[in-house]
Design a protein around this motif. Structure first.
Motif, PDB file in Angstrom:
ATOM      1  N   LYS A  62       0.830  -1.214   0.000  1.00 21.46           N
ATOM      2  CA  LYS A  62       0.000   0.000   0.000  1.00 21.46           C
ATOM      3  C   LYS A  62       0.865   1.266   0.000  1.00 21.46           C
ATOM      4  O   LYS A  62       0.614   2.212  -0.749  1.00 21.46           O
ATOM      5  N   VAL A  63       1.914   1.270   0.825  1.00 18.76           N
ATOM      6  CA  VAL A  63       2.809   2.429   0.899  1.00 18.76           C
ATOM      7  C   VAL A  63       3.629   2.547  -0.385  1.00 18.76           C
ATOM      8  O   VAL A  63       3.795   3.653  -0.923  1.00 18.76           O
ATOM      9  N   ARG A  64       4.126   1.438  -0.905  1.00 21.99           N
ATOM     10  CA  ARG A  64       4.908   1.490  -2.147  1.00 21.99           C
ATOM     11  C   ARG A  64       4.070   2.017  -3.312  1.00 21.99           C
ATOM     12  O   ARG A  64       4.564   2.759  -4.163  1.00 21.99           O
ATOM     13  N   LYS A  65       2.794   1.648  -3.352  1.00 16.75           N
ATOM     14  CA  LYS A  65       1.909   2.159  -4.407  1.00 16.75           C
ATOM     15  C   LYS A  65       1.760   3.679  -4.296  1.00 16.75           C
ATOM     16  O   LYS A  65       1.771   4.381  -5.306  1.00 16.75           O
ATOM     17  N   GLU A  66       1.605   4.179  -3.085  1.00 17.46           N
ATOM     18  CA  GLU A  66       1.486   5.627  -2.887  1.00 17.46           C
ATOM     19  C   GLU A  66       2.790   6.321  -3.281  1.00 17.46           C
ATOM     20  O   GLU A  66       2.769   7.401  -3.885  1.00 17.46           O
ATOM     21  N   MET A  67       3.919   5.707  -2.954  1.00 19.44           N
ATOM     22  CA  MET A  67       5.206   6.275  -3.338  1.00 19.44           C
ATOM     23  C   MET A  67       5.311   6.364  -4.865  1.00 19.44           C
ATOM     24  O   MET A  67       5.766   7.376  -5.400  1.00 19.44           O
ATOM     25  N   THR A  68       4.881   5.327  -5.549  1.00 22.76           N
ATOM     26  CA  THR A  68       4.913   5.325  -7.011  1.00 22.76           C
ATOM     27  C   THR A  68       3.972   6.378  -7.569  1.00 22.76           C
ATOM     28  O   THR A  68       4.320   7.110  -8.490  1.00 22.76           O
ATOM     29  N   ARG A  69       2.764   6.458  -7.015  1.00 22.56           N
ATOM     30  CA  ARG A  69       1.787   7.436  -7.480  1.00 22.56           C
ATOM     31  C   ARG A  69       2.321   8.864  -7.341  1.00 22.56           C
ATOM     32  O   ARG A  69       2.111   9.710  -8.205  1.00 22.56           O
ATOM     33  N   LEU A  70       3.045   9.123  -6.249  1.00 25.12           N
ATOM     34  CA  LEU A  70       3.598  10.455  -6.002  1.00 25.12           C
ATOM     35  C   LEU A  70       4.954  10.669  -6.677  1.00 25.12           C
ATOM     36  O   LEU A  70       5.526  11.755  -6.593  1.00 25.12           O
ATOM     37  N   GLY A  71       5.495   9.624  -7.313  1.00 29.46           N
ATOM     38  CA  GLY A  71       6.781   9.745  -7.999  1.00 29.46           C
ATOM     39  C   GLY A  71       7.945   9.948  -7.055  1.00 29.46           C
ATOM     40  O   GLY A  71       8.830  10.754  -7.328  1.00 29.46           O
ATOM     41  N   LEU A  72       7.961   9.220  -5.944  1.00 31.82           N
ATOM     42  CA  LEU A  72       8.988   9.390  -4.916  1.00 31.82           C
ATOM     43  C   LEU A  72      10.057   8.309  -5.036  1.00 31.82           C
ATOM     44  O   LEU A  72       9.753   7.128  -5.169  1.00 31.82           O
ATOM     45  N   ASN A  73      11.305   8.722  -4.953  1.00 34.44           N
ATOM     46  CA  ASN A  73      12.439   7.791  -4.967  1.00 34.44           C
ATOM     47  C   ASN A  73      12.953   7.635  -3.542  1.00 34.44           C
ATOM     48  O   ASN A  73      13.938   8.255  -3.157  1.00 34.44           O
ATOM     49  N   ILE A  74      12.265   6.806  -2.777  1.00 30.41           N
ATOM     50  CA  ILE A  74      12.620   6.564  -1.383  1.00 30.41           C
ATOM     51  C   ILE A  74      13.330   5.223  -1.300  1.00 30.41           C
ATOM     52  O   ILE A  74      12.884   4.237  -1.892  1.00 30.41           O
ATOM     53  N   GLU A  75      14.419   5.199  -0.555  1.00 29.83           N
ATOM     54  CA  GLU A  75      15.178   3.959  -0.379  1.00 29.83           C
ATOM     55  C   GLU A  75      14.324   2.921   0.339  1.00 29.83           C
ATOM     56  O   GLU A  75      13.692   3.202   1.352  1.00 29.83           O
ATOM     57  N   LEU A  76      14.312   1.699  -0.216  1.00 32.47           N
ATOM     58  CA  LEU A  76      13.589   0.587   0.393  1.00 32.47           C
ATOM     59  C   LEU A  76      14.579  -0.300   1.130  1.00 32.47           C
ATOM     60  O   LEU A  76      15.611  -0.678   0.573  1.00 32.47           O
ATOM     61  N   ARG A  77      14.266  -0.613   2.374  1.00 24.67           N
ATOM     62  CA  ARG A  77      15.125  -1.471   3.191  1.00 24.67           C
ATOM     63  C   ARG A  77      14.317  -2.680   3.625  1.00 24.67           C
ATOM     64  O   ARG A  77      13.393  -2.561   4.427  1.00 24.67           O
ATOM     65  N   ASP A  78      14.667  -3.834   3.094  1.00 26.00           N
ATOM     66  CA  ASP A  78      13.917  -5.062   3.343  1.00 26.00           C
ATOM     67  C   ASP A  78      14.362  -5.699   4.657  1.00 26.00           C
ATOM     68  O   ASP A  78      15.482  -6.193   4.765  1.00 26.00           O
ATOM     69  N   THR A  79      13.487  -5.686   5.641  1.00 25.96           N
ATOM     70  CA  THR A  79      13.830  -6.227   6.962  1.00 25.96           C
ATOM     71  C   THR A  79      13.714  -7.736   7.015  1.00 25.96           C
ATOM     72  O   THR A  79      14.233  -8.352   7.942  1.00 25.96           O
ATOM     73  N   GLN A  80      13.058  -8.328   6.044  1.00 22.63           N
ATOM     74  CA  GLN A  80      12.914  -9.776   6.030  1.00 22.63           C
ATOM     75  C   GLN A  80      14.166 -10.449   5.471  1.00 22.63           C
ATOM     76  O   GLN A  80      14.559 -11.515   5.932  1.00 22.63           O
ATOM     77  N   LEU A  81      14.811  -9.813   4.501  1.00 23.61           N
ATOM     78  CA  LEU A  81      15.973 -10.414   3.848  1.00 23.61           C
ATOM     79  C   LEU A  81      17.305  -9.918   4.395  1.00 23.61           C
ATOM     80  O   LEU A  81      18.320 -10.573   4.211  1.00 23.61           O
TER      81      LEU A  81
END
Length: 128
Positions: A62-81
């Protein structure tokens, strides 16, 4: 009994993960249009942001979709991997819960924002 329940949910995750990832790809909206100068300012403002997440979490999607919609280049940090990201989230934010947006302010102060609706609201307020 506990082991049986654990394996049931792990199996369910294995089956649903590809469906969730494909669904995200098919339903992600297009970015808003900005002038190159405006996009450069937005990219600069996103330098101090990092989203702690994992790939198949529906709230993270849900958050990643909003980031894409707003055209934001925010660093993603995967806590699972990445255990280092999980440890940083626990040490900084106090909980190993995702999604979590780490906001590093100009004065060096860090703010940890949990809950997808809160994060999306903040992103929309800052960049919408």
């Amino acid at each position: 009994m506990r082991i049986l329940i654990r394996y049931f949910f792990r199996g369910l995750r294995v089956v649903l993960a590809p469906v969730m990832i494909m669904s995200e790809k098919l339903t992600t909206p297009t970015s808003i249009e900005r002038t190159p100068e405006d996009q450069a300012r937005v990219d600069q403002a996103c330098q101090g942001l990092a989203l702690y997440q994992f790939r198949t979490c529906p709230f993270c999607i849900k958050v990643r979709k909003e980031m894409t919609r707003l055209g934001l280049n925010i660093e993603l940090r995967d806590t699972q991997l990445d255990p280092a990201h999980k440890q940083a989230l626990l040490a900084g934010g106090g909980k190993s819960k995702v999604p979590c947006l780490k906001i590093t302010h100009d004065d060096g102060r860090e703010e940890w924002m949990y809950e997808s609706d809160t994060i999306n609201s903040w992103l929309h307020q800052q960049f919408g």
